[in-house]
Design a protein around this motif. Structure first.
Motif, mmCIF file in Angstrom:
data_model
loop_
_atom_site.group_PDB
_atom_site.id
_atom_site.type_symbol
_atom_site.label_atom_id
_atom_site.label_comp_id
_atom_site.label_asym_id
_atom_site.label_seq_id
_atom_site.Cartn_x
_atom_site.Cartn_y
_atom_site.Cartn_z
ATOM 1 N N TYR A 147 0.862 -1.182 0.000
ATOM 2 C CA TYR A 147 0.000 0.000 0.000
ATOM 3 C C TYR A 147 0.895 1.227 0.000
ATOM 4 C CZ TYR A 147 -3.782 3.151 1.280
ATOM 5 O OH TYR A 147 -4.697 4.163 1.287
ATOM 6 N N VAL A 148 0.668 2.149 -0.936
ATOM 7 C CA VAL A 148 1.592 3.267 -1.125
ATOM 8 C C VAL A 148 0.958 4.642 -0.920
ATOM 9 C CG1 VAL A 148 3.161 1.977 -2.629
ATOM 10 C CG2 VAL A 148 1.241 3.229 -3.635
ATOM 11 N N MET A 151 -2.827 -2.477 6.313
ATOM 12 C CA MET A 151 -2.387 -2.814 7.671
ATOM 13 C C MET A 151 -0.866 -2.902 7.735
ATOM 14 S SD MET A 151 -5.298 -5.699 8.583
ATOM 15 C CE MET A 151 -4.611 -6.224 10.141
ATOM 16 N N ASP A 152 -0.276 -3.619 6.780
ATOM 17 C CA ASP A 152 1.176 -3.783 6.763
ATOM 18 C C ASP A 152 1.891 -2.440 6.606
ATOM 19 O OD1 ASP A 152 0.706 -6.498 6.950
ATOM 20 O OD2 ASP A 152 1.219 -6.927 4.866
ATOM 21 N N ALA A 153 1.359 -1.580 5.761
ATOM 22 C CA ALA A 153 1.992 -0.282 5.511
ATOM 23 C C ALA A 153 1.862 0.668 6.697
ATOM 24 C CB ALA A 153 1.398 0.357 4.258
ATOM 25 N N SER A 154 1.004 0.355 7.645
ATOM 26 C CA SER A 154 0.833 1.238 8.810
ATOM 27 C C SER A 154 2.011 1.152 9.784
ATOM 28 C CB SER A 154 -0.483 0.930 9.537
ATOM 29 O OG SER A 154 -0.396 -0.273 10.281
ATOM 30 N N ALA A 181 -6.851 -8.837 0.839
ATOM 31 C CA ALA A 181 -5.437 -8.547 0.595
ATOM 32 C C ALA A 181 -5.197 -7.040 0.513
ATOM 33 C CB ALA A 181 -4.972 -9.234 -0.686
ATOM 34 N N GLN A 182 -6.145 -6.316 -0.066
ATOM 35 C CA GLN A 182 -6.003 -4.865 -0.190
ATOM 36 C C GLN A 182 -5.967 -4.215 1.196
ATOM 37 O OE1 GLN A 182 -8.158 -6.829 -1.766
ATOM 38 N NE2 GLN A 182 -8.190 -6.343 -3.951
ATOM 39 N N LEU A 224 -4.225 -5.292 15.189
ATOM 40 C CA LEU A 224 -3.697 -4.049 14.600
ATOM 41 C C LEU A 224 -3.828 -2.890 15.587
ATOM 42 C CD1 LEU A 224 -2.622 -2.449 12.108
ATOM 43 C CD2 LEU A 224 -5.021 -2.130 11.467
ATOM 44 N N ALA A 225 -5.019 -2.773 16.181
ATOM 45 C CA ALA A 225 -5.250 -1.691 17.148
ATOM 46 C C ALA A 225 -4.316 -1.838 18.351
ATOM 47 C CB ALA A 225 -6.712 -1.697 17.594
#
Length: 131
Positions: A50-51, A84-87, A78-79, A124-125
């Motif tokens: 995610y960019v 989540m990963d980019a956070s 996946a989107q 995540l939270a």
């Protein structure tokens, strides 16, 4: 009364999750709070990452973040997972710490997979130090 500012970040493929996000926004606004929708767009994902750094960094200005994704094969899409990963940069800077967090999902499986998506939002939270 001070107006709370709530972000609703979601991915929707067919429009069903978008409709649910809009209903949540309406409910928040009926309670006299401000809610802003942020849809994760597939065009914001390059080589699986995610960019949209502008969206990620702008979330630090909200009092609460609501996460939303359809459940696919037992987890968030996946989107949304790419978001989540980019956070992680926001995590390192503690930008979401002490913000309220919530989540929503939908899916057609009778096997209870939606709980796994919500647990992913919970993790995540927790990683971000959210309430």
């Amino acid at each position: 009364m001070e107006m709370s500012n709530i972000a609703i970040v979601y991915f929707s493929k067919s429009g069903a999750t978008r409709a649910l996000a809009k209903a949540i926004q309406s409910g928040i606004e009926c309670a006299l709070y401000s809610a802003t929708l942020f849809e994760i767009e597939s065009c914001d994902i390059e080589e699986g990452r995610y960019v949209n750094n502008h969206l990620l960094s702008s979330l630090k200005h909200f009092d609460a973040i609501v996460f939303g994704s359809p459940t696919y094969m037992g987890s968030a899409s996946a989107q949304f997972k790419a978001f989540m990963d980019a956070s992680s940069d926001e995590y390192v800077q503690l930008n979401w710490r002490n913000k309220l967090a919530a989540g929503f999902t939908m899916g057609g499986s009778l096997n209870g997979e939606q709980q796994q998506t919500l647990l992913g939002f919970f993790a995540l939270a927790c990683q971000h130090g959210m309430i």
